[in-house]
Each structure stands twice: as C-alpha cells, then as structure tokens.
Design an enzyme around this catalytic site. Structure first.
Site, PDB file in Angstrom:
ATOM      1  N   LYS A 147      -1.165 -15.799   4.940  1.00 25.52           N
ATOM      2  CA  LYS A 147      -2.571 -15.812   4.552  1.00 25.52           C
ATOM      3  C   LYS A 147      -2.719 -15.234   3.138  1.00 25.52           C
ATOM      4  CE  LYS A 147      -3.253 -17.509   8.521  1.00 25.52           C
ATOM      5  NZ  LYS A 147      -3.667 -16.899   9.740  1.00 25.52           N
ATOM      6  N   TRP A 156      -8.146 -15.480  17.535  1.00 21.27           N
ATOM      7  CA  TRP A 156      -6.846 -14.778  17.509  1.00 21.27           C
ATOM      8  C   TRP A 156      -6.878 -13.546  18.380  1.00 21.27           C
ATOM      9  CZ3 TRP A 156      -4.558 -18.752  16.424  1.00 21.27           C
ATOM     10  CH2 TRP A 156      -4.834 -19.537  15.318  1.00 21.27           C
ATOM     11  N   ASP A 193      -4.446  -6.483  14.076  1.00 23.75           N
ATOM     12  CA  ASP A 193      -3.947  -7.680  13.404  1.00 23.75           C
ATOM     13  C   ASP A 193      -4.706  -7.795  12.073  1.00 23.75           C
ATOM     14  OD1 ASP A 193      -3.483 -10.255  12.472  1.00 23.75           O
ATOM     15  OD2 ASP A 193      -4.075 -11.260  14.327  1.00 23.75           O
TER      16      ASP A 193
HETATM   17  C1  LIG Z   1      -3.500 -17.170  11.142  1.00 23.84           C
HETATM   18  C2  LIG Z   1      -3.750 -15.993  11.996  1.00 23.84           C
HETATM   19  C3  LIG Z   1      -3.043 -15.792  13.196  1.00 23.84           C
HETATM   20  C4  LIG Z   1      -2.014 -16.774  13.693  1.00 23.84           C
HETATM   21  O1  LIG Z   1      -0.874 -16.711  12.905  1.00 23.84           O
HETATM   22  P1  LIG Z   1       0.479 -17.483  13.259  1.00 23.84           P
HETATM   23  O2  LIG Z   1       1.402 -17.034  12.193  1.00 23.84           O
HETATM   24  O3  LIG Z   1       0.171 -18.937  13.221  1.00 23.84           O
HETATM   25  O4  LIG Z   1       0.919 -17.025  14.619  1.00 23.84           O
HETATM   26  C5  LIG Z   1      -3.304 -14.642  13.906  1.00 23.84           C
HETATM   27  N1  LIG Z   1      -4.198 -13.736  13.474  1.00 23.84           N
HETATM   28  C6  LIG Z   1      -4.900 -13.904  12.346  1.00 23.84           C
HETATM   29  C7  LIG Z   1      -5.891 -12.866  11.911  1.00 23.84           C
HETATM   30  C8  LIG Z   1      -4.690 -15.024  11.570  1.00 23.84           C
HETATM   31  O5  LIG Z   1      -5.386 -15.194  10.424  1.00 23.84           O
END
Ligand SMILES: *Cc1c(COP(=O)(O)O)cnc(C)c1O
Length: 361
Positions: free
Chosen positions: A195, A101, A171
């Site tokens: 998540k 990511w 993030d």
């Molecule tokens: C799942 C995840 C993403 C991607 O998320 P989307 O909603 O599918 O764009 C990005 N960063 C982290 C840390 C994630 O766990």
C-alpha cells in the site's frame, strides 16, 4: 516513457526516485556483478541491505529497544491467522469491525478461539469509526484488534481505542509510514508493504518483546510463529529479498525528505485539496463522516451509477488510473499514498472540476 497518475489502493504508486535507483542497480548491484534478485540471502551484501532497512525503519518510527522488527510473507491475510495462533493464550480476543479487512480478521480468529465483535460500523456501510472510548472489553481478552485505516471505506482511527489495559493489535497496512506513530501504544502492529511502502510480497511486523513467546497454539506452523522471525533476523528461510530491498530504499527516501512528520504534513496537504473540493462540489461527494476521514484513501460518489461509470472512463482516458472504487462498494476511490505527488492530486481536482462543469451545464 509516460507515467500516469496512479491512484491504485494497492499495489500502489512508488516514488519515482526509488524505481530509478533500482533500475540503475538492476544488472550490477554495487559491484557485485549481479542483481539483488539473484543474490544469496546469506551473502554479506544482502545482510547489509536487510540490516540497513531495519535500522532506517527504526529511525523513522523511533522504534523502542524492546520492540522487534520482522519481515514476513503471506500478506496481511496470513496475519489474520498468525495473530490468534500466537496471541490467544486465554483463547479470547476482542475485535472492532470497521471494514472488510477487520471483518476477515475477526472471522479468521473464530477458528482459533472466542473472537468477540465488541463494536462495528457495518450498520452504515463502514462509513464511520465507532466510539471506542468505553467499549465492553472482555475481562480475559488476550488482545483488542483494530484495522487502523480502512482502505476500502476510507476511514481512519484518529484516536486509538481505550483497551482498558489490554494489548492493542493493529493492522496498519494502508497508513503505515504516512505519519509518525507512538509504537509503544501497540503490543503488535503490522503492515503489508504494497500500500504505502513497497512491492507486494512482504509484511512488516513490529512486536513488543513480551508478546514473543513459544507459548503458542500447539499446531502453529513454524512459519506462523513470530519467534521464527525474531530469533533468526527474519531469515529462518529465504525472505522476500527484493521486496525488502525496495522497502529499504523507500525508508531512505522518507528519511531524506525529512521523516514522517514532513510526510504527514504533505499527506494532510494533499488530502485537504481533495476533500475541500468534494465538500464544495455540486456533483461529487465524499462517503465518510468528516471526523473519521482517511488521508490515504478517499472514496467519493456522484450518487448516479451511470455518472460514476462515465467519470471513471473519462478520467482513465485522461491519464488518471485506478479511480474505480473497490468492487464491494462501487463509486470512486482515490488512494493518495506517500508517493503520490501533490501535483497528481491537483491535476485530479482540476479534472474533476472540468468534468463537473461539462455535465452540469
Ligand atoms: C490491502 C489490505 C489488506 C489485505 O492485504 P493482502 O496483502 O492482500 O492480504 C489487509 N488490511 C488492510 C488494511 C489492507 O489495506
């Protein structure tokens, strides 16, 4: 009705209490005669839902006055573009690449300016967090970017990078609300809800006031400007109403349980049960260096692909769902987010013990 133990990395398990409440309110939300799904986002009832969600989130994280909360769409992936479009004033940003990511965010940023990869752990399949205490931060960097918990690889920054005074952008998708954080350490942080917080479809952003400006890249779409959210209470257009409603219920669930300190205690307890087992197992082993282990996502392997496949099949048959590792790394991964009860982790470990005995006898 039978609910399984769901170890999915996302969309992921939600608190059963929250689902039951939503079920009870499905057809008639508190005397409105309609579902929250059917309700105008401009209605009084909905305004109360979104206001309470924000207020409860502010309480949970002790969000300072000079930070704004935004509810957005487009997943974490749209943030990979929104961040550079809004924040690259000098056209320069530093990225620490600790997984897929972070890598995607870094690659996306290259479209908008100079993105520097100032550290990475790709040399060892992202199984550790690089030393971030003294990195070559660019003189004119607009921000330093990290992915704080690496969902796929199971690593976590337990110390934030020394950004040498630059803005930290992070993030937090897979560790958001798993423990208390000091919001003031971040210029901007965001998390996709699916998540640890709610259904897929909403991204929560927390932004320091001075980061919100009209001075963005000239081509930035209206829906990609942070001002569009901060100036309109996240309702410039129709927000993901139902997702925000469920997130609000999860916030109340967390508050009722004692808040994020208590959640962290529970999460550490759960993770320790699994890691202790892995550290003593003759069959299974964790894939991450100990000091960088995530308490949300726990990847492990047997070292034998056929054995991994046998374990995944047998665990599924026994009611443990989604233990297969991410398609890019293989092996197994147990995501043990807030809503996974301790009993779920204990049952998994008991199953792993039994499996180990049966194949090593
Ligand atoms: C799942 C995840 C993403 C991607 O998320 P989307 O909603 O599918 O764009 C990005 N960063 C982290 C840390 C994630 O766990």
């Amino acid at each position: 009705m039978k609910r399984v133990y769901n170890f999915s990395a996302g969309p992921a398990v939600l608190p059963e209490e929250v689902l039951k409440e939503a079920q009870a309110e499905m057809l008639d939300y508190r005397g409105t005669g309609m579902s929250v799904m059917e309700m105008s986002h401009r209605s009084k009832a909905y305004q109360t839902i979104i206001d309470e969600a924000e207020a409860d989130l502010r309480t949970l994280l002790s969000i300072p006055e000079n930070y704004k909360v935004m509810f957005m769409q487009g997943g974490a992936h749209l943030q990979f573009s929104m961040v550079p479009m809004n924040f690259m004033k000098n056209g320069v940003a530093d990225y620490i690449v600790t997984g897929q990511w972070a890598k995607r965010a870094y690659q996306e940023a290259q479209k908008y300016g100079t993105a520097n990869k100032i550290a990475t752990s790709e040399d060892k399949t992202f199984s550790y967090i690089p030393d971030v205490s003294n990195l070559p931060i660019s003189e004119n960097a607009d921000y330093v970017y990290i992915c704080e918990n690496n969902t796929i690889y199971g690593t976590k920054y337990w110390n934030l990078p020394n950004t040498k005074g630059k803005n930290l952008v992070a993030d937090l998708s897979s560790c958001f609300l798993s423990e208390p954080i000091d919001v003031q350490k971040y210029a901007y942080l965001y998390a996709g809800a699916q998540k640890n917080v709610g259904p897929a479809g909403v991204v929560i952003g927390i932004i320091r006031d001075d980061m919100v400006t009209e001075d963005v890249m000239p081509f930035t779409p209206t829906m990609c400007k942070f001002t569009t959210y901060t100036e309109n209470g996240s309702m410039y257009n129709t927000p993901p109403c139902y997702c925000i409603y469920i997130c609000g219920k999860v916030f109340k669930w967390l508050l009722n349980m004692g808040g994020l300190k208590e959640m962290e205690r529970r999460n550490r307890e759960k993770a320790a049960i699994l890691y202790d087992f892995l550290d003593n197992s003759k069959l299974f082993k964790g894939t991450v260096v100990k000091e960088d282990r995530s308490i949300m996502n726990v990847p492990f392997i047997t070292g034998d692909l056929d054995m991994d496949a046998k374990f995944i099949a047998e665990s599924k048959a026994a009611g443990f769902e989604n233990l297969k590792g991410h398609r890019s790394v293989g092996g197994m991964r147990a995501s043990i987010y807030n809503a996974m009860p301790k009993e779920g982790v204990e049952a998994l470990v008991a199953f792993m013990e039994k499996f180990e005995k049966s194949v090593l006898k």
